[in-house]
Write a protein that holds these residues in place. Sequence first.
Motif, PDB file in Angstrom:
ATOM      1  N   GLU A  40       0.836  -1.195   0.000  1.00  0.00           N
ATOM      2  CA  GLU A  40       0.000   0.000   0.000  1.00  0.00           C
ATOM      3  C   GLU A  40       0.874   1.250   0.000  1.00  0.00           C
ATOM      4  O   GLU A  40       1.847   1.346   0.726  1.00  0.00           O
ATOM      5  CB  GLU A  40      -0.915   0.003   1.216  1.00  0.00           C
ATOM      6  N   THR A  41       0.489   2.197  -0.836  1.00  0.00           N
ATOM      7  CA  THR A  41       1.228   3.455  -0.938  1.00  0.00           C
ATOM      8  C   THR A  41       0.450   4.627  -0.365  1.00  0.00           C
ATOM      9  O   THR A  41       1.011   5.700  -0.171  1.00  0.00           O
ATOM     10  CB  THR A  41       1.582   3.751  -2.400  1.00  0.00           C
ATOM     11  N   THR A  42      -0.857   4.430  -0.130  1.00  0.00           N
ATOM     12  CA  THR A  42      -1.686   5.496   0.414  1.00  0.00           C
ATOM     13  C   THR A  42      -2.492   4.990   1.603  1.00  0.00           C
ATOM     14  O   THR A  42      -2.630   3.776   1.797  1.00  0.00           O
ATOM     15  CB  THR A  42      -2.645   6.038  -0.665  1.00  0.00           C
ATOM     16  N   GLN A  59      -0.540  10.142   1.007  1.00  0.00           N
ATOM     17  CA  GLN A  59       0.586   9.294   0.591  1.00  0.00           C
ATOM     18  C   GLN A  59       1.383   8.853   1.822  1.00  0.00           C
ATOM     19  O   GLN A  59       1.680   9.670   2.701  1.00  0.00           O
ATOM     20  CB  GLN A  59       1.509  10.062  -0.360  1.00  0.00           C
ATOM     21  N   LYS A  61       4.494   7.723   1.746  1.00  0.00           N
ATOM     22  CA  LYS A  61       5.851   8.241   1.584  1.00  0.00           C
ATOM     23  C   LYS A  61       5.779   9.566   0.858  1.00  0.00           C
ATOM     24  O   LYS A  61       5.361   9.618  -0.312  1.00  0.00           O
ATOM     25  CB  LYS A  61       6.728   7.261   0.802  1.00  0.00           C
ATOM     26  N   LYS A  62       6.138  10.632   1.531  1.00  0.00           N
ATOM     27  CA  LYS A  62       6.074  11.947   0.931  1.00  0.00           C
ATOM     28  C   LYS A  62       7.214  12.161  -0.059  1.00  0.00           C
ATOM     29  O   LYS A  62       8.309  11.647   0.125  1.00  0.00           O
ATOM     30  CB  LYS A  62       6.118  13.020   2.022  1.00  0.00           C
TER      31      LYS A  62
END
Length: 234
Positions: A40-42, A59, A61-62
């Motif tokens: 998962e990225t969000t 998100q 990872k910013k």
Amino acid sequence: MSKNPQLIPGVSTLSRSAAYKQKGLFNRKKANATAKPAPETTVVKPVGGDKNGKTRVVQLKKADKYYPAEDVKIPKKSRKSPRPATVRASITPGTILILVAGRFAGKRVVFLKALESGLLLVSGPFKINGVPLRRVNQAYVIATSAKVDVSSVTIPEHINDAYFKFTKEEKPKATDAALFDPTVKKPVDSQRAADQKSIDSALVAVVKKTPLLKSYLAASFALSKGQAPHTLKF
């Protein structure tokens, strides 16, 4: 008919990579292969207020706020793991080696032990042929069949790779008088001199037990006209 016939017994027309490509093995799916879920990225977070949609997607990872003006090369990660250095079977403690490169090329030395870096610790001894304690690469030595018993020679624990590390010292600006003065010599480290003397005293006593071995170590190795090194037995 085979897609990769043999030109002669043992030699195929296509290389291994070419045959792999022709068979299309890279497109075959593995049996019972289960697809791993994508990470998962969000994440969905609740938002207060009646007119804000109640949730928002954030998100995990910013993105970086700083970007370099020029492309910075990232070193490629190596998957190779360092292996411990090994010494070839013909080189054992006490074996007499012939140096074929470096300052003491042609000299015969006694192998004492292998260091962690894979380099060989050798000594002339210094009293016999002028070769001090030094490290040599096993690629630049010839192992002979001559051997001495060095079990009685004690090598101090502090003689390792760090022992031979070069330390750069700040030197004063040279003058004409100092450059051409023959009496100015580089001082010898007292610790190294003491180590050389203690090891040589035990090593020379062992060498003297074998007749003509002292003369053999003192003589330099060289090839005469018409001699081929690969036909010699050392």
